[in-house]
Design a protein around this motif. Structure first.
Motif, PDB file in Angstrom:
ATOM      1  N   SER A   9      84.255 -36.238  15.326  1.00 19.58           N
ATOM      2  CA  SER A   9      84.143 -37.621  15.808  1.00 19.58           C
ATOM      3  C   SER A   9      82.940 -37.801  16.714  1.00 19.58           C
ATOM      4  N   HIS A  10      82.437 -36.727  17.307  1.00 19.78           N
ATOM      5  CA  HIS A  10      81.290 -36.801  18.212  1.00 19.78           C
ATOM      6  C   HIS A  10      79.963 -36.468  17.525  1.00 19.78           C
ATOM      7  N   PRO A  41      65.373 -45.034   4.309  1.00 19.68           N
ATOM      8  CA  PRO A  41      65.329 -44.075   5.420  1.00 19.68           C
ATOM      9  C   PRO A  41      65.250 -42.650   4.882  1.00 19.68           C
ATOM     10  N   THR A  42      64.113 -42.029   4.980  1.00 21.22           N
ATOM     11  CA  THR A  42      63.907 -40.723   4.349  1.00 21.22           C
ATOM     12  C   THR A  42      64.049 -39.544   5.296  1.00 21.22           C
ATOM     13  N   GLY A  43      64.218 -39.786   6.586  1.00 18.93           N
ATOM     14  CA  GLY A  43      64.402 -38.692   7.526  1.00 18.93           C
ATOM     15  C   GLY A  43      65.841 -38.603   7.979  1.00 18.93           C
ATOM     16  N   GLU A  44      66.229 -37.406   8.426  1.00 18.79           N
ATOM     17  CA  GLU A  44      67.558 -37.262   8.983  1.00 18.79           C
ATOM     18  C   GLU A  44      67.564 -36.166  10.033  1.00 18.79           C
ATOM     19  N   THR A  45      68.439 -36.315  11.006  1.00 20.91           N
ATOM     20  CA  THR A  45      68.628 -35.304  12.025  1.00 20.91           C
ATOM     21  C   THR A  45      70.082 -35.342  12.453  1.00 20.91           C
ATOM     22  N   TRP A  46      70.607 -34.197  12.799  1.00 20.76           N
ATOM     23  CA  TRP A  46      71.992 -34.105  13.275  1.00 20.76           C
ATOM     24  C   TRP A  46      71.993 -34.336  14.773  1.00 20.76           C
ATOM     25  N   CYS A  47      73.022 -34.971  15.284  1.00 15.37           N
ATOM     26  CA  CYS A  47      73.123 -35.161  16.728  1.00 15.37           C
ATOM     27  C   CYS A  47      74.580 -35.120  17.164  1.00 15.37           C
ATOM     28  N   ARG A  48      74.784 -34.710  18.393  1.00 16.58           N
ATOM     29  CA  ARG A  48      76.104 -34.730  19.009  1.00 16.58           C
ATOM     30  C   ARG A  48      76.106 -35.860  20.026  1.00 16.58           C
ATOM     31  N   LEU A  49      77.101 -36.716  19.922  1.00 19.78           N
ATOM     32  CA  LEU A  49      77.186 -37.901  20.767  1.00 19.78           C
ATOM     33  C   LEU A  49      78.129 -37.664  21.933  1.00 19.78           C
ATOM     34  N   SER A  50      77.682 -37.984  23.113  1.00 19.35           N
ATOM     35  CA  SER A  50      78.570 -37.851  24.270  1.00 19.35           C
ATOM     36  C   SER A  50      79.607 -38.966  24.277  1.00 19.35           C
ATOM     37  N   ALA A  51      79.266 -40.116  23.722  1.00 18.09           N
ATOM     38  CA  ALA A  51      80.189 -41.253  23.657  1.00 18.09           C
ATOM     39  C   ALA A  51      80.104 -41.883  22.268  1.00 18.09           C
ATOM     40  N   PRO A  52      80.932 -41.405  21.310  1.00 12.25           N
ATOM     41  CA  PRO A  52      80.806 -41.906  19.937  1.00 12.25           C
ATOM     42  C   PRO A  52      81.318 -43.327  19.735  1.00 12.25           C
ATOM     43  N   ASP A  53      82.088 -43.852  20.675  1.00 12.65           N
ATOM     44  CA  ASP A  53      82.653 -45.179  20.501  1.00 12.65           C
ATOM     45  C   ASP A  53      81.885 -46.203  21.326  1.00 12.65           C
TER      46      ASP A  53
END
Length: 164
Positions: free
Chosen positions: A117-118, A134-146
């Motif tokens: 979920s994050h 959109p041809t680029g992508e990156t993974w990220c971890r969200l501190s506040a996903p909502d």
């Protein structure tokens, strides 16, 4: 509630933008390059022996960039300061949303699941690629996903194909 897309902050240069170079490498002056975070390709993502923080870390206070030839994708320079480049890109697709991850800005299209979920995979635009895709992508971890921003990017994923 309607989401208001924020403006890209003054002086921010998004990953994937086309830029011209005017730094210390005279042979690259005036050429156009696409930028990426230096940490994506740099092996210097460790602090120096004397404890000085590495400027290529993703969370560096003044991010450094890698310059890539937009035609060939070949690297041309790394560890480039933002003060050594000037954006050429002035407009982005209408659905582009400025998003900051660590020290870098992206012009995001949408998010897809990232494993929890994050976590999200952020899909973003790169200038000079297929218009509107959109041809680029990156993974990220969200501190506040909502948050409104994340909900907006998640919503923008609806109706897109699974590959983009």
């Amino acid at each position: 509630m309607s989401f208001t897309v924020p403006a890209l902050p003054e002086g921010a240069i998004p990953v994937g933008a086309l830029v011209t170079y005017h730094g210390s490498l005279d042979d690259l002056h005036g050429q156009r390059f696409k930028i990426i975070p230096c940490a994506w390709h740099c092996d210097r993502d460790t602090d120096d022996v004397d404890g000085t923080p590495d400027p290529c870390r993703l969370d560096a206070p003044e991010p450094r960039f890698g310059l890539y030839d937009p035609a060939t994708g070949q690297p041309e320079a790394e560890h480039v300061r933002a003060t050594s480049i000037t954006p050429v890109t002035t407009t982005w697709p209408a659905d582009a949303v400025p998003v900051r991850i660590a020290s870098y800005w992206y012009m995001a299209s949408h998010t897809t699941t990232g494993g929890s979920s994050h976590a999200r995979t952020l899909r973003f635009y790169r200038d000079g690629d297929t218009p509107g895709l959109p041809t680029g992508e990156t993974w990220c971890r969200l501190s506040a996903p909502d948050t409104e921003l994340v909900r907006h990017l998640d919503d923008q994923a609806r109706g897109r194909t699974r590959t983009r």
